[in-house]
Design an enzyme around this catalytic site. Structure first.
Site, PDB file in Angstrom:
ATOM      1  N   GLU A 147     -11.748  35.114  49.044  1.00  0.00           N
ATOM      2  CA  GLU A 147     -11.102  36.033  48.104  1.00  0.00           C
ATOM      3  C   GLU A 147     -10.652  35.358  46.816  1.00  0.00           C
ATOM      4  O   GLU A 147      -9.458  35.357  46.478  1.00  0.00           O
ATOM      5  CB  GLU A 147      -9.943  36.754  48.787  1.00  0.00           C
ATOM      6  N   GLU A 192     -14.746  39.968  56.508  1.00  0.00           N
ATOM      7  CA  GLU A 192     -13.488  40.333  57.171  1.00  0.00           C
ATOM      8  C   GLU A 192     -13.429  41.841  57.341  1.00  0.00           C
ATOM      9  O   GLU A 192     -13.705  42.602  56.413  1.00  0.00           O
ATOM     10  CB  GLU A 192     -12.269  39.888  56.354  1.00  0.00           C
TER      11      GLU A 192
END
Length: 625
Positions: free
Chosen positions: A236, A453
């Site tokens: 991220e 994820e």
């Protein structure tokens, strides 16, 4: 099992289409071992003298956990490490003992035919800015006093704040001064902070060089292990202040708790108290609910001999009237008339540099790229790195943020708009995930998509399940997310499996509690499934390797019926292989597959299928007896 990319597919050595299933191992790998949980204040700031040996688990536990994951059908892992774990003692000082431990853990994984890709994990920069990832010295070398970050509003830190830690407040750190500054320096320091240097070179070059060198050191350590197939560039990667149009207004979401504007954050760090808005989120939306005076004691964040980075670089100053004023209101938004695009202008060059360096150690490494959640992928050019995978993250945002499951209400992960009704929610989930498939085709030359994820919190409704033993809400929440992934024929790794999860502090990091395993739920250690959570939804039959092109996949957790349709490839001699978990079929199962030869291998929980007639499409069903 060999894993390689071919256009938009993962394929094996036989040319079969692979559908990858796994977990993130582990959420608790974000913190040192054994007493590094984020709620622990003792020794928190002694950041150069830590160890991550034991993350994700001590070596003596490795075979227990790998056997469980293999039994659960998870043979592809997103394996977490952090930059801090490798280089915590100082720039260029690598923890050789940790690297040896890491090699041994992954060597044992290979014994179970478990493949991995390495995820250099970070959230909101580092543990000292309320997340994990970068070593503490990265902040110190640009002037931050780590002990004052929380007090000056530059970050909200669990160890300093104490318990109870506010629900899902840690993401707000991405928009607070410390993390937002470090991201801007790391990705765009040459453009945005040219006067900020470290040991004579730009902050951007110094930080990127050390980060990539540390992960290359990991690649060098692991390059002899055939089950290590590649590397994520960075978990991220966030843009921080890059792209902020107006420093006088709040940026980013979610906004929770004390939420200063970028200018207020800079002023607070210089020791000037500021009244800031307090934000909350509920069914009425994300909105300000009050105000509070921050840094009333006028504490200065910067170490002796350092001044505010952004004041030094001419972004703001104190006027003759003693009040702060903006000098360059669009400093982070445009440069020389060019509107800054974080993913295109900064992440893309970084990802290419990362790929080149890793492939000096592992030439065939698959590079998994991702951007900020809900942010579009960069546009990949012909000269950019090849053999890539688009690995974004996706969550049921309503359930994740509010820690409540409602079968009738959800939120669009991208737009933030509410979605009402069971059918509308499932349709919305399917469409949201399909967006990634479209992005990969339009922006990334049609590379494979892998959801790095996906998951749900288990501490729903103020941990009700821990008191009642009823995990039905968690099962329903997980099922509707995984169904949407199946509808898009996507590979994924669930967030997450934490061996030391407990009911008190979840995954040991900022009170997140998404682990599909918990020792506190393990009533019978002799039962390999004991300790698993929401397994009714998670342990799904699926096609491991398809001798052809998958067309549709659906599993109904109520009826236990799997339906799989694919287009057979007659040029492939190897069979289609499916994982069929005994957990779902304790009394056995039937395979409906006309015009096929079937071989069941119960001890491996596998079914092999050879299509015996030329067919345009082949349909099979698995049903409980």
């Amino acid at each position: 099992m060999e894993i390689r990319t071919e256009k938009n597919r993962f394929v094996d050595a036989y040319g079969r289409t692979l559908m990858l299933r796994g977990v993130n191992l582990a959420g608790s790998s974000k913190v040192p071992y054994p007493h590094g949980a984020t709620y622990v204040k003792e020794g928190f700031f002694d950041h150069r003298n830590v160890s991550f040996i034991g993350r994700p688990f001590p070596l003596e536990e490795a075979r227990e956990h790998f056997q469980r994951l293999k039994t659960w059908g998870f043979t592809f892992l997103r394996f977490l490490i952090t930059w801090e774990a490798v280089e915590h003692a100082g720039p260029g000082i690598y923890d050789e003992a940790y690297l040896e431990y890491l090699h041994e853990v992954l060597r044992i994984a290979a014994e179970f035919d478990i493949q991995v890709f390495i995820d250099p994990h970070q959230d909101v920069w580092s543990r000292f800015t309320g997340g994990d990832g970068a070593p503490g010295w990265t902040l110190e070398m640009v002037g931050f006093d780590l002990t004052r970050l929380h007090e000056t509003g530059a970050a909200i830190v669990h160890a300093v704040h104490g318990d109870p830690f506010p629900r899902m407040i840690w993401p707000t750190n991405a928009h607070k001064l410390a993390a937002a500054t470090m991201y801007a320096l790391f990705f765009a320091g040459k453009d945005l902070a040219p006067l900020t240097t470290i040991e004579g070179e730009s902050a951007q070059e110094f930080l990127q060089r050390h980060y990539i060198a540390a992960i290359r050191k990991v690649a060098n350590t692991l390059k002899d292990l055939p089950n290590v197939v590649g590397f994520d560039t960075m978990n991220e990667p966030a843009k921080g202040y890059i792209g902020v149009k107006d420093l006088n207004h709040c940026c980013g979401r979610p906004r929770l708790g004390d939420f200063p504007t970028p200018l207020q954050a800079m002023v607070l760090a210089s020791g000037l108290p500021q009244e800031v808005h307090i934000w909350d989120i509920d069914l009425r939306g994300n909105r300000p609910v009050g105000k509070r005076l921050l840094n009333p004691q006028g504490v200065r964040l910067w170490k002796e001999g350092f001044e505010d980075i952004w004041r030094q670089n001419g972004v703001w100053d104190i006027g003759a009237d003693g009040k702060p004023r903006i000098i360059r209101p669009h400093h982070f938004y445009e440069k020389d008339g060019h509107i800054l695009d974080f993913n295109q202008d900064y992440y893309r060059p970084f990802a290419n540099r990362f790929a080149r360096e890793i492939r000096k150690e592992m030439p065939d490494a698959i590079i998994f790229i991702e951007t900020e959640p809900s942010s579009p992928a960069p546009r990949w050019e012909p000269d950019d790195a090849q053999n890539i995978v688009y690995a974004p993250h996706w969550y049921d945002g309503f359930t994740l943020i509010l820690k409540e499951y409602n079968p009738w209400i959800s939120v669009d992960f991208f737009s933030g708009k509410f979605v009402f009704g069971k059918k509308a929610i499932q349709r919305s989930f399917r469409q949201q995930l399909h967006r990634y498939v479209e992005e990969a085709r339009e922006r990334l030359n049609g590379c494979p998509v892998f959801i790095g994820e996906v998951g749900i919190p288990f501490d729903l409704s103020r941990k009700r399940a821990y008191r009642t033993g009823d995990y039905s809400a968690q099962i329903q929440a997980m099922d509707r997310s995984l169904r949407a992934l199946e509808e898009n024929l996507l590979s994924y790794t669930i967030w997450n499996y934490s061996p030391d999860n407990d009911h008190a502090h979840g995954d040991q990091w900022n009170d997140e509690d998404l682990s599909i395993f918990s020792r506190d739920d393990q009533k019978n250690p002799a039962d390999i499934h004991s300790g698993g959570r929401a397994l009714e939804a998670i342990l799904r039959p699926y096609p491991i390797a398809t001798a052809g092109e998958p067309i549709s996949l659906a599993f109904d957790i109520r009826t236990k019926v799997l339906e799989f349709i694919f287009k057979p490839d007659p040029s492939l001699a190897a069979p289609t292989e499916l994982y069929v978990p005994q957990y779902q079929y304790p009394r056995g199962f039937l395979v409906e597959a006309p015009h096929a030869r079937i071989e069941s291998i119960p001890e491996a929980q596998k079914v092999k299928v050879w299509v015996t007639q030329p067919l345009d499409t082949f349909r099979l069903r698995i049903l409980p007896i």
